[in-house]
Scaffold this motif. Structure first.
Motif: not given
Length: 266
Positions: A25-35, A158-164, A225-231
């Motif tokens: 299981a890959a980490p979920k996109a979890d925004l770090w608002p600071f960035w 926490r930066i690339l995936r959730p922001i873009w 498979d790991w990033y089914q949420f994204d694809f």
């Protein structure tokens, strides 16, 4: 990429590490608002020429795979890489415009990955790093920017995936493994982002490590498979793949696989 949490029992970790294609299981996109802050009016550019110089010298680009000559990197070039990373970490990326930020984060991620390998070389796989209870170094806090300690997982998830929120990000961050989308031969450029993302997607999806279709028996990279949420669903994924495929593929019950061996050449 991702890592197992340290709370896992050692026996469990050793069993899981023995299977490179085991379900993970890959980490979920979890925004770090600071960035999340940026400066749309900024015209400041970031110099990535030192990183480009190392790529020009040590990255071998072949039709199906790029490989890095880790064993050949000179002490002077290791120092240059360290200075480049230090220069990036001395900046406040929140003062940059969005495109410069994207290039900043992708380039520092890939440069850090190469540095991690060089700092521990020789090593057969990046998964061997990060301590006894870790599957790789992705959770290690490697740099400090604006007083915040960051890991590779922080940058990617926490930066690339959730922001873009762009699935093509998976094609431009490199994990130093043969199964990974290739390390970019050119640094990410703020004024070429879309073309570079499309180019990286096209190269990976048309390579056997991305999509291998033999007589209707389709094997996909485990990234999908790991990033089914994204694809998305298989239907969504098929549409995405065929946007870049030279030969359209039909997905029914694909298999998934990944090669964690180091992307090196001597």
């Amino acid at each position: 990429m991702f890592s197992f949490r340290r709370a896992l029992p050692l026996f469990t970790v050793l069993i899981l590490l023995s299977f490179s294609s085991a379900p993970m299981a890959a980490p979920k996109a979890d925004l770090w608002p600071f960035w999340q802050t940026s400066n749309p009016q900024s015209t400041t550019t970031v110099d990535h020429s030192a990183w480009q110089s190392l790529l020009n010298t040590y990255l071998l680009v072949a039709p199906q795979q790029t490989r890095f000559r880790y064993a050949a990197v000179s002490p002077q070039d290791k120092s240059s890489l360290n200075q480049y990373i230090a220069g990036l970490t001395s900046r406040d990326p929140r003062r940059l415009n969005r495109n410069e930020q994207f290039a900043y984060w992708v380039n520092i991620y890939n440069a850090l990955t190469v540095k991690v390998i060089l700092d521990h070389y020789p090593v057969s796989s990046i998964t061997k790093l990060g301590g006894l209870f870790s599957f790789g170094p992705w959770d290690e806090q490697l740099i400090t920017i604006d007083g915040k300690k960051l890991s590779l997982n922080d940058i990617e998830h926490r930066i690339l995936r959730p922001i873009w929120q762009d699935k093509r990000i998976h094609y431009v961050v490199n994990c130093a493994s043969l199964g990974c989308p290739d390390l970019l031969p050119e640094v990410m450029h703020a004024d070429q982002i879309n073309a570079q993302l499309d180019g990286a997607a096209r190269r990976f999806i048309n390579s056997p490590k991305g999509v291998d279709d033999k007589g209707g028996q389709v094997r996909l990279s485990s990234i999908y498979d790991w990033y089914q949420f994204d694809f998305g669903s298989l239907t969504d994924l098929q549409k995405h793949l065929n946007r870049y495929r030279k030969q359209p593929v039909t997905l029914t019950s694909p298999r998934y696989d990944y090669d964690w061996r180091l992307n090196e050449i001597r």
